[in-house]
Design an enzyme around this catalytic site. Structure first.
Site, PDB file in Angstrom:
ATOM      1  N   SER A   1      14.598  41.648  26.319  1.00 16.81           N
ATOM      2  CA  SER A   1      16.037  41.180  26.771  1.00 16.81           C
ATOM      3  C   SER A   1      17.235  39.934  25.644  1.00 16.81           C
ATOM      4  O   SER A   1      17.106  39.979  24.265  1.00 16.81           O
ATOM      5  CB  SER A   1      16.077  40.461  28.348  1.00 16.81           C
ATOM      6  N   THR A   2      17.931  38.719  27.063  1.00 20.64           N
ATOM      7  CA  THR A   2      18.774  38.574  24.951  1.00 20.64           C
ATOM      8  C   THR A   2      17.778  38.208  24.579  1.00 20.64           C
ATOM      9  O   THR A   2      17.011  37.222  24.220  1.00 20.64           O
ATOM     10  CB  THR A   2      18.415  37.056  25.971  1.00 20.64           C
TER      11      THR A   2
ATOM     12  N   HIS B   1      16.437  44.986  27.729  1.00 18.88           N
ATOM     13  CA  HIS B   1      17.310  45.481  28.686  1.00 18.88           C
ATOM     14  C   HIS B   1      19.183  45.207  27.560  1.00 18.88           C
ATOM     15  O   HIS B   1      19.560  44.777  27.098  1.00 18.88           O
ATOM     16  CB  HIS B   1      17.718  43.830  29.547  1.00 18.88           C
TER      17      HIS B   1
ATOM     18  N   MET C   1      15.988  36.112  29.461  1.00 18.08           N
ATOM     19  CA  MET C   1      15.829  34.983  30.015  1.00 18.08           C
ATOM     20  C   MET C   1      15.071  35.876  31.287  1.00 18.08           C
ATOM     21  O   MET C   1      15.483  36.727  31.270  1.00 18.08           O
ATOM     22  CB  MET C   1      17.451  35.108  31.147  1.00 18.08           C
TER      23      MET C   1
ATOM     24  N   ASP D   1      11.227  38.857  33.838  1.00 15.59           N
ATOM     25  CA  ASP D   1      11.089  40.099  33.610  1.00 15.59           C
ATOM     26  C   ASP D   1      10.023  40.976  32.728  1.00 15.59           C
ATOM     27  O   ASP D   1       9.279  40.005  31.843  1.00 15.59           O
ATOM     28  CB  ASP D   1      11.559  41.215  33.767  1.00 15.59           C
TER      29      ASP D   1
END
Length: 363
Positions: free
Chosen positions: A183-184, A209, A302, A305
């Site tokens: 993600s991030t 993401h 973050m 997930d």
């Protein structure tokens, strides 16, 4: 909780008002200023430097990419790109990610009130995550990190796919698959990993993401940089050696067994862990349909997930790897996976390509 000071830079007065009100109403977040272009932002930043910047990319007088590069050269600061959902905007946004932005939030051309209602939690969570980035990785000289707010109730992978039965384990085959979730900070991390891979690799399936349309531009960009083929996944695509399939934004991606081979299903469905695509959904499908034929890798991001799905993969016999804290932009997803006992091995970002290549020889 430390207060997170945020600067909004967008040439739309409506966006400045809507996003500004959204942030100002969030506990622990303070809106410093909402300005119409980067030159005005530079003047405000002389008075007080923000902890996080929410930035449009297409603006008059100075474009967002030029402004972002100037910030990163002068005083690196977490930047969230808030961009319209267009093909051209996607390409520009990816350039911003390559220049150091940490996250992307899609901004509709119309229906900003709906944007406020539907995306408020996403934007606020992104701001909180940006404030927790690994300052060494970004090269920050000063930043005040704020802890993540408690997450609201969320759906699990059960909403898409039932868990694997205790007694049913997929048969091992010679066909190997690698599943990656991030993600991030993941766009830069994935680029580093995938560009290091030779042409001959196991088939790779990826959830990053990212909003709809941005994934297509992201995959196309990586395809020009990598020796392997990188594609935005389509329903029914084969998972082949030397190919990486990236889940399209706004859709879930699942691995499916087809004889001794693998392909992907790309489907609609509710948000899982507040995401679509969800890493947990992909990892669960890999646990059910690949088992010990798979390698699961959880990278910077973050939240949590992917942690539950990686544990399911490990229990199904898969190898499981996490990116280490030092090399993560946000050590959230890997940390949660480690805490749950889902991780067999923790490695640096630079070592992940070697773990993928080991999958060619099996365990």
């Amino acid at each position: 909780m430390n207060t997170i000071n945020v600067l909004v830079v967008d040439d739309s007065a409506v966006v400045r008002k809507v996003v500004g009100e959204m942030l100002a109403a969030a506990p622990g977040i303070r809106l410093l200023h909402a300005v119409s272009d980067p030159l005005l932002a530079i003047e405000r930043m002389k008075q007080q430097w923000p902890d996080v910047i929410v930035l449009d990319v297409e603006m008059p007088r100075m474009d967002g990419i030029t402004f972002l590069k100037r910030i990163m050269a002068e005083r690196p600061t977490p930047v969230i790109i808030c961009s319209t959902l267009t093909e051209r905007g996607a390409e520009t946004t990816l350039a911003a990610m390559a220049a150091g932005a940490v996250a992307v939030i899609e901004k509709p051309k119309l229906g900003l009130k709906d944007f406020l209602n539907d995306s408020a939690d996403e934007l606020i969570a992104a701001v909180r995550a940006a404030a927790t980035v690994n300052v060494r990785r970004l090269g920050l000289r000063a930043a005040a990190a704020a802890p993540l707010a408690p997450a609201p109730a969320k759906l699990t992978a059960d909403a898409i796919l039932a868990p694997a039965g205790e007694a049913r384990t997929p048969l091992q085959t010679t066909e190997r698959v690698v599943a990656i979730g991030t993600s991030t900070g993941g766009t830069q991390a994935l680029e580093e990993v995938l560009t290091a891979l030779p042409r001959v690799t196991p088939g790779i399936v990826i959830v990053q993401h990212m909003p709809e349309k941005f994934t297509a531009a992201f995959a196309a960009r990586l395809d020009t940089l990598c020796q392997i083929q990188v594609l935005e996944a389509k329903h029914g695509d084969r998972v082949l050696p030397g190919r990486a399939l990236i889940a399209p934004g706004g859709k879930h991606m699942l691995l499916r067994r087809d004889g001794a081979q693998y392909c992907v299903d790309v489907i609609d469905g509710p948000l899982v862990n507040r995401h679509r695509p969800s890493v947990d959904v992909l990892f669960r499908s890999v646990a059910k349909n690949a088992g010990a034929n798979a390698l699961g890798i959880i990278m910077t991001g973050m939240g949590d997930d992917g942690a539950a799905g990686l544990l399911e993969m490990r229990k199904a016999g898969a190898r499981t790897v996490a990116q280490d804290e030092e090399s993560c932009v946000v050590y959230g997803m890997p940390k949660e996976a480690v805490k749950r006992g889902a991780v067999e091995k923790t490695v640096t970002l630079k070592a992940i390509d070697k773990e993928i290549l080991q999958q060619l020889q099996g365990r």
